[in-house]
Design a protein around this motif. Structure first.
Motif, mmCIF file in Angstrom:
data_model
loop_
_atom_site.group_PDB
_atom_site.id
_atom_site.type_symbol
_atom_site.label_atom_id
_atom_site.label_comp_id
_atom_site.label_asym_id
_atom_site.label_seq_id
_atom_site.Cartn_x
_atom_site.Cartn_y
_atom_site.Cartn_z
ATOM 1 N N ASN A 1 -6.554 -4.420 0.281
ATOM 2 C CA ASN A 1 -7.213 -5.706 0.557
ATOM 3 C C ASN A 1 -6.346 -6.612 1.412
ATOM 4 O O ASN A 1 -6.816 -7.245 2.367
ATOM 5 N N ASN A 2 -5.057 -6.691 1.069
ATOM 6 C CA ASN A 2 -4.172 -7.587 1.814
ATOM 7 C C ASN A 2 -3.862 -7.047 3.205
ATOM 8 O O ASN A 2 -3.715 -7.808 4.159
ATOM 9 N N MET A 3 -3.762 -5.724 3.333
ATOM 10 C CA MET A 3 -3.506 -5.128 4.640
ATOM 11 C C MET A 3 -4.646 -5.421 5.620
ATOM 12 O O MET A 3 -4.413 -5.736 6.790
ATOM 13 N N THR A 4 -5.870 -5.340 5.134
ATOM 14 C CA THR A 4 -7.018 -5.572 6.003
ATOM 15 C C THR A 4 -7.297 -7.053 6.219
ATOM 16 O O THR A 4 -8.046 -7.417 7.136
ATOM 17 N N ASP B 1 -12.265 -10.385 -6.570
ATOM 18 C CA ASP B 1 -12.370 -10.203 -5.124
ATOM 19 C C ASP B 1 -11.684 -11.328 -4.359
ATOM 20 O O ASP B 1 -11.961 -11.530 -3.175
ATOM 21 N N SER B 2 -10.797 -12.049 -5.034
ATOM 22 C CA SER B 2 -10.037 -13.112 -4.376
ATOM 23 C C SER B 2 -8.652 -12.585 -3.993
ATOM 24 O O SER B 2 -8.235 -11.508 -4.422
ATOM 25 N N LEU B 3 -7.949 -13.371 -3.197
ATOM 26 C CA LEU B 3 -6.600 -12.993 -2.779
ATOM 27 C C LEU B 3 -5.674 -12.887 -3.978
ATOM 28 O O LEU B 3 -5.656 -13.764 -4.847
ATOM 29 N N ILE B 4 -4.903 -11.790 -4.044
ATOM 30 C CA ILE B 4 -3.874 -11.599 -5.066
ATOM 31 C C ILE B 4 -2.609 -11.136 -4.352
ATOM 32 O O ILE B 4 -2.663 -10.248 -3.490
ATOM 33 N N LEU B 5 -1.487 -11.723 -4.697
ATOM 34 C CA LEU B 5 -0.206 -11.367 -4.095
ATOM 35 C C LEU B 5 0.665 -10.662 -5.125
ATOM 36 O O LEU B 5 0.713 -11.071 -6.291
ATOM 37 N N ILE B 6 1.360 -9.597 -4.707
ATOM 38 C CA ILE B 6 2.254 -8.888 -5.642
ATOM 39 C C ILE B 6 3.646 -8.749 -5.039
ATOM 40 O O ILE B 6 4.365 -7.799 -5.317
ATOM 41 N N ASN B 7 3.999 -9.727 -4.219
ATOM 42 C CA ASN B 7 5.318 -9.761 -3.601
ATOM 43 C C ASN B 7 6.048 -10.992 -4.120
ATOM 44 O O ASN B 7 5.523 -12.110 -4.072
ATOM 45 N N LEU B 8 7.278 -10.825 -4.622
ATOM 46 C CA LEU B 8 7.996 -11.929 -5.262
ATOM 47 C C LEU B 8 8.231 -13.090 -4.316
ATOM 48 O O LEU B 8 8.118 -14.259 -4.715
ATOM 49 N N GLU B 9 8.568 -12.790 -3.043
ATOM 50 C CA GLU B 9 8.828 -13.875 -2.096
ATOM 51 C C GLU B 9 7.556 -14.673 -1.826
ATOM 52 O O GLU B 9 7.587 -15.901 -1.732
ATOM 53 N N LEU C 1 0.833 -1.204 0.000
ATOM 54 C CA LEU C 1 0.000 0.000 0.000
ATOM 55 C C LEU C 1 0.869 1.257 0.000
ATOM 56 O O LEU C 1 0.628 2.198 -0.765
ATOM 57 N N ILE C 2 1.896 1.269 0.835
ATOM 58 C CA ILE C 2 2.760 2.448 0.949
ATOM 59 C C ILE C 2 3.483 2.739 -0.363
ATOM 60 O O ILE C 2 3.612 3.890 -0.784
ATOM 61 N N PHE C 3 3.950 1.675 -1.034
ATOM 62 C CA PHE C 3 4.766 1.857 -2.232
ATOM 63 C C PHE C 3 3.987 1.636 -3.535
ATOM 64 O O PHE C 3 4.587 1.478 -4.594
ATOM 65 N N ALA C 4 2.650 1.632 -3.455
ATOM 66 C CA ALA C 4 1.836 1.405 -4.647
ATOM 67 C C ALA C 4 2.108 2.468 -5.715
ATOM 68 O O ALA C 4 2.162 3.658 -5.420
#
Length: 452
Positions: free
Chosen positions: A146-149, A381-389, A132-135
């Motif tokens: 979504n992921n933060m909440t 509205d499903s989980l999506i990840l945008i972090n490589l790890e 969220l911070i670096f979007a």
């Protein structure tokens, strides 16, 4: 791992000349430390207070204090947030006073790390805060929120529950081989259950891989002959004069880069040297880099003028990009008639007309948005990840599930199958942080902002 028993402090806004600065204190001694700076103490309750801060008898500032009592705070600890008057000297002086009275300076991400360690958030939520911070665009912002909440994290909990059920069925069959009628323990039942889990993991991986490109930036090369307006196009896209523009052929001899953020996609732009036949050694090195950039790029912006569309250099470029995603850009559109534009549109796909020198690039921006608009991730509205790890962990989960599925199908002993399933289970735990190594957790949170 940092000593979480110590009380920490950090600015949660930039230390600069501004109206208000925010400072956060977290830890068991938060109330004791702030009360050392007050003549009128605050109590250990959730509240908002207006107080004067003192260094002994010297008035420092009049501030607003917001207090939270453990465990009902972001970190799960006692927290006091100080809204003071902005200014580099004033903010720094208050932080130094707090450190002098018993706190230490927080490390980057240490507040979020404490929230994780105190079970206030899981790792997906923690990474969502950073996302969220670096979007860079609206898509990344939506995923970060979504992921933060944690609104979609129940899907991972469900996967864990379903996988544990399968592991338990198999374990019963191993421990009590005489009971061969345990419900759901047949090869067919186990295969069906595992396929359902694997399908969910596969869908998560697919969504995430599509989204991470849009969120983090598509590697985009601007290519074409010399003097067709590539550098002008880069400057128009960036809305700044980053690349040198002249009428002299071969002005751009090296790679020039920049970044633009559209609504649902970001582009990492690379302006390449113009491609032409030349005896200039330095220019030829730049042209070699241009061809290398074409190979590496995920999107090609191929800039041409109508006069040179079919010459030898452009034919060579067409051959290089035929299997790549590209947009054919007719620049200097003010020199092309409407009849010619209609003819070109009928002849070529993904064609746009621009006048980079006049900042007329809206048609190009609209084309880029259309090319990368994906209903599956934009309105999902499903989980999506945008972090490589995180995506790497999901890939490992999928690999273990597929190994187990193949093993069941080929009649491998059931106890060996359970080894793969246990490893998939452990990777799921790592994904949400129920299992972790301290060094890995430290590294995860070090990339965060100071004060978060």
């Amino acid at each position: 791992m940092n000593n979480i028993n110590q009380t920490i402090v950090a600015p949660t806004t930039n230390i600069s000349t501004q109206a208000i600065s925010l400072i956060r204190i977290s830890g068991d001694d938060s109330f004791n430390i702030i009360n050392k700076l007050l003549k009128k103490r605050i109590t250990e309750t959730k509240n908002v207070w207006v107080r004067k801060l003192y260094d002994k008898n010297e008035l420092i500032d009049e501030v607003v204090l917001t207090s939270f009592v453990a465990p009902a705070s972001f970190t799960g600890e006692h927290v006091v947030e100080i809204a003071c008057h902005g200014g580099i000297l004033n903010t720094q002086k208050i932080i130094n006073l707090i450190i002098k009275n018993g706190a230490r300076m927080a490390n980057k991400g240490e507040f979020s790390q404490r929230a994780f360690l105190n079970n206030k958030i899981d790792l997906i939520q923690a990474e969502g805060i950073n996302d969220l911070i670096f979007a860079k665009n609206e898509l990344a912002l939506k995923i970060g929120v979504n992921n933060m909440t944690g609104v979609h994290n129940q899907s991972i909990i469900n996967l864990k529950t379903n996988l544990l059920d399968i592991i338990s069925r198999i374990q019963v069959s191993i421990d009590y081989p005489d009971y061969d009628d345990v419900e759901g323990s047949s090869v067919e039942d186990l295969t069906t259950a595992l396929r359902l889990i694997n399908n969910e993991v596969t869908a998560l991986l697919k969504r995430s891989k599509m989204a991470i490109k849009n969120a983090n930036g598509i590697k985009t090369a601007i290519v074409g002959k010399t003097n067709v307006g590539k550098s002008s196009l880069l400057n128009a896209l960036l809305n700044e004069d980053k690349a040198i523009v002249t009428d002299i052929h071969g002005t751009t001899r090296d790679i020039v880069t920049g970044e633009i953020n559209l609504e649902n996609i970001s582009l990492n732009l690379i302006d390449t040297a113009g491609i032409r036949k030349t005896n200039d050694v330095v220019e030829n090195l730049g042209i070699e880099k241009s061809f290398k950039m074409i190979e590496d790029a995920e999107l090609i912006l191929f800039v041409v003028n109508k006069e040179n569309l079919n010459d030898s250099e452009n034919k060579e470029i067409f051959l290089k990009i035929k299997n790549k995603k590209f947009i054919l850009i007719f620049n200097k559109s003010e020199l092309i008639s409407n009849e010619e534009k209609i003819q070109l549109i009928n002849e070529y796909e993904n064609i746009v007309f621009t006048s980079a020198i006049n900042n007329d690039i809206e048609m190009l921006l609209n084309m880029i948005e259309r090319l990368y608009f994906n209903e599956e991730i934009m309105n999902n509205d499903s989980l999506i990840l945008i972090n490589l790890e995180q995506i790497s962990l999901v890939e490992q989960i999928k690999n273990k599930l597929e190994q187990a599925l193949n093993a069941i199908i080929f009649g491998v002993p059931i106890d060996i199958i359970n080894v793969d399933l246990h490893q998939a289970w452990e990777f799921l735990n790592q994904l949400i942080g129920e299992q972790y190594e301290e060094e890995i957790i430290d590294n995860i949170f070090k990339k965060y902002c100071l004060g978060k």
